[in-house]
Design a protein around this motif. Structure first.
Motif, mmCIF file in Angstrom:
data_model
loop_
_atom_site.group_PDB
_atom_site.id
_atom_site.type_symbol
_atom_site.label_atom_id
_atom_site.label_comp_id
_atom_site.label_asym_id
_atom_site.label_seq_id
_atom_site.Cartn_x
_atom_site.Cartn_y
_atom_site.Cartn_z
ATOM 1 N N MET A 1 -12.661 -16.648 9.392
ATOM 2 C CA MET A 1 -12.387 -15.291 8.961
ATOM 3 C C MET A 1 -10.871 -15.099 8.890
ATOM 4 O O MET A 1 -10.137 -15.488 9.778
ATOM 5 C CB MET A 1 -13.002 -14.303 9.940
ATOM 6 N N SER A 2 -10.431 -14.506 7.799
ATOM 7 C CA SER A 2 -9.013 -14.221 7.593
ATOM 8 C C SER A 2 -8.846 -12.748 7.249
ATOM 9 O O SER A 2 -9.496 -12.244 6.346
ATOM 10 C CB SER A 2 -8.465 -15.061 6.445
ATOM 11 N N ILE A 3 -7.971 -12.083 7.989
ATOM 12 C CA ILE A 3 -7.662 -10.683 7.710
ATOM 13 C C ILE A 3 -6.310 -10.654 7.008
ATOM 14 O O ILE A 3 -5.327 -11.175 7.529
ATOM 15 C CB ILE A 3 -7.599 -9.853 9.002
ATOM 16 N N LEU A 4 -6.281 -10.079 5.812
ATOM 17 C CA LEU A 4 -5.054 -10.018 5.028
ATOM 18 C C LEU A 4 -4.655 -8.582 4.731
ATOM 19 O O LEU A 4 -5.510 -7.742 4.449
ATOM 20 C CB LEU A 4 -5.247 -10.710 3.674
ATOM 21 N N SER A 5 -3.363 -8.329 4.776
ATOM 22 C CA SER A 5 -2.820 -7.073 4.262
ATOM 23 C C SER A 5 -2.528 -7.304 2.793
ATOM 24 O O SER A 5 -1.870 -8.282 2.435
ATOM 25 C CB SER A 5 -1.530 -6.709 4.996
ATOM 26 N N VAL A 6 -3.056 -6.427 1.955
ATOM 27 C CA VAL A 6 -2.938 -6.602 0.511
ATOM 28 C C VAL A 6 -2.372 -5.326 -0.101
ATOM 29 O O VAL A 6 -2.796 -4.221 0.236
ATOM 30 C CB VAL A 6 -4.317 -6.904 -0.126
ATOM 31 N N LYS A 7 -1.419 -5.494 -0.994
ATOM 32 C CA LYS A 7 -0.911 -4.364 -1.780
ATOM 33 C C LYS A 7 -1.297 -4.628 -3.228
ATOM 34 O O LYS A 7 -0.958 -5.671 -3.787
ATOM 35 C CB LYS A 7 0.604 -4.223 -1.670
ATOM 36 N N VAL A 8 -2.018 -3.704 -3.828
ATOM 37 C CA VAL A 8 -2.433 -3.867 -5.218
ATOM 38 C C VAL A 8 -1.574 -3.009 -6.131
ATOM 39 O O VAL A 8 -1.136 -1.922 -5.761
ATOM 40 C CB VAL A 8 -3.932 -3.551 -5.438
ATOM 41 N N ILE A 9 -1.329 -3.545 -7.319
ATOM 42 C CA ILE A 9 -0.609 -2.817 -8.360
ATOM 43 C C ILE A 9 -1.562 -2.729 -9.552
ATOM 44 O O ILE A 9 -1.665 -3.666 -10.336
ATOM 45 C CB ILE A 9 0.717 -3.520 -8.742
ATOM 46 N N PRO A 10 -2.305 -1.622 -9.663
ATOM 47 C CA PRO A 10 -3.272 -1.485 -10.759
ATOM 48 C C PRO A 10 -2.581 -1.199 -12.085
ATOM 49 O O PRO A 10 -1.414 -0.810 -12.122
ATOM 50 C CB PRO A 10 -4.146 -0.313 -10.315
ATOM 51 N N LYS A 18 0.586 -13.073 -5.150
ATOM 52 C CA LYS A 18 1.823 -13.622 -4.610
ATOM 53 C C LYS A 18 2.052 -13.072 -3.212
ATOM 54 O O LYS A 18 1.867 -11.877 -2.979
ATOM 55 C CB LYS A 18 2.979 -13.237 -5.521
ATOM 56 N N PHE A 19 2.427 -13.943 -2.277
ATOM 57 C CA PHE A 19 2.771 -13.477 -0.939
ATOM 58 C C PHE A 19 4.201 -12.974 -0.920
ATOM 59 O O PHE A 19 5.094 -13.606 -1.474
ATOM 60 C CB PHE A 19 2.623 -14.595 0.100
ATOM 61 N N GLU A 20 4.407 -11.836 -0.290
ATOM 62 C CA GLU A 20 5.737 -11.309 -0.014
ATOM 63 C C GLU A 20 5.769 -11.068 1.481
ATOM 64 O O GLU A 20 5.234 -10.076 1.966
ATOM 65 C CB GLU A 20 6.000 -10.033 -0.807
ATOM 66 N N GLY A 21 6.368 -12.006 2.201
ATOM 67 C CA GLY A 21 6.316 -11.956 3.662
ATOM 68 C C GLY A 21 4.892 -12.247 4.092
ATOM 69 O O GLY A 21 4.300 -13.240 3.712
ATOM 70 N N GLU A 22 4.327 -11.349 4.891
ATOM 71 C CA GLU A 22 2.946 -11.514 5.354
ATOM 72 C C GLU A 22 1.950 -10.721 4.506
ATOM 73 O O GLU A 22 0.757 -10.733 4.779
ATOM 74 C CB GLU A 22 2.830 -11.077 6.820
ATOM 75 N N MET A 23 2.437 -10.013 3.484
ATOM 76 C CA MET A 23 1.569 -9.203 2.641
ATOM 77 C C MET A 23 1.283 -9.922 1.329
ATOM 78 O O MET A 23 2.179 -10.458 0.688
ATOM 79 C CB MET A 23 2.194 -7.841 2.353
ATOM 80 N N LEU A 24 0.012 -9.917 0.936
ATOM 81 C CA LEU A 24 -0.387 -10.467 -0.346
ATOM 82 C C LEU A 24 -0.269 -9.358 -1.383
ATOM 83 O O LEU A 24 -0.867 -8.285 -1.229
ATOM 84 C CB LEU A 24 -1.823 -10.983 -0.288
ATOM 85 N N LYS A 25 0.514 -9.594 -2.410
ATOM 86 C CA LYS A 25 0.697 -8.622 -3.482
ATOM 87 C C LYS A 25 -0.165 -9.082 -4.660
ATOM 88 O O LYS A 25 -0.099 -10.243 -5.065
ATOM 89 C CB LYS A 25 2.168 -8.567 -3.879
ATOM 90 N N VAL A 26 -0.972 -8.156 -5.198
ATOM 91 C CA VAL A 26 -1.904 -8.501 -6.271
ATOM 92 C C VAL A 26 -1.730 -7.516 -7.421
ATOM 93 O O VAL A 26 -1.886 -6.307 -7.247
ATOM 94 C CB VAL A 26 -3.368 -8.472 -5.776
ATOM 95 N N TRP A 27 -1.398 -8.065 -8.590
ATOM 96 C CA TRP A 27 -1.292 -7.262 -9.806
ATOM 97 C C TRP A 27 -2.647 -7.295 -10.497
ATOM 98 O O TRP A 27 -3.240 -8.359 -10.685
ATOM 99 C CB TRP A 27 -0.227 -7.836 -10.728
ATOM 100 N N LEU A 28 -3.141 -6.119 -10.896
ATOM 101 C CA LEU A 28 -4.461 -6.000 -11.517
ATOM 102 C C LEU A 28 -4.352 -5.331 -12.884
ATOM 103 O O LEU A 28 -3.517 -4.456 -13.088
ATOM 104 C CB LEU A 28 -5.387 -5.158 -10.627
ATOM 105 N N LYS A 29 -5.228 -5.721 -13.773
ATOM 106 C CA LYS A 29 -5.280 -5.091 -15.098
ATOM 107 C C LYS A 29 -6.046 -3.771 -15.057
ATOM 108 O O LYS A 29 -5.772 -2.865 -15.831
ATOM 109 C CB LYS A 29 -5.953 -6.029 -16.102
#
Length: 84
Positions: A1-10, A18-29
């Motif tokens: 099990m992996s707990i991730l902090s994620v920031k989405v850009i819709p 892409k990881f930025e530090g410990e946060m996963l940044k995700v660009w979405l369409k």
């Protein structure tokens, strides 16, 4: 099990992770309406890490850009290595 902090850009016009530090940044369409962006997030993560969508759960932040995601079956180290 992996707990991730994620920031989405819709509505970004691209799908990218892409990881930025410990946060996963995700660009979405997708637009953040009717759960479309959350569905796209789960789909992208499942495809990228070659796991079932059922192994991914948004446990916090379903209606915000900052989310906490639980991914079963893959470690944080494996996730970072895949995205490197």
């Amino acid at each position: 099990m992996s707990i991730l902090s994620v920031k989405v850009i819709p509505k970004s016009g691209r799908s990218e992770l892409k990881f930025e530090g410990e946060m996963l940044k995700v660009w979405l369409k997708s637009a953040p309406e009717d759960g479309k962006a959350n569905d796209e997030l789960v789909r992208i993560l499942a495809k990228k890490f070659d796991i079932s969508r059922a192994m991914i759960e948004i446990i916090r932040g379903k209606s915000t850009r900052n989310k906490t995601v639980d991914i079963t079956g893959i470690s944080v180290e494996e996730i970072k290595k895949t995205l490197a």
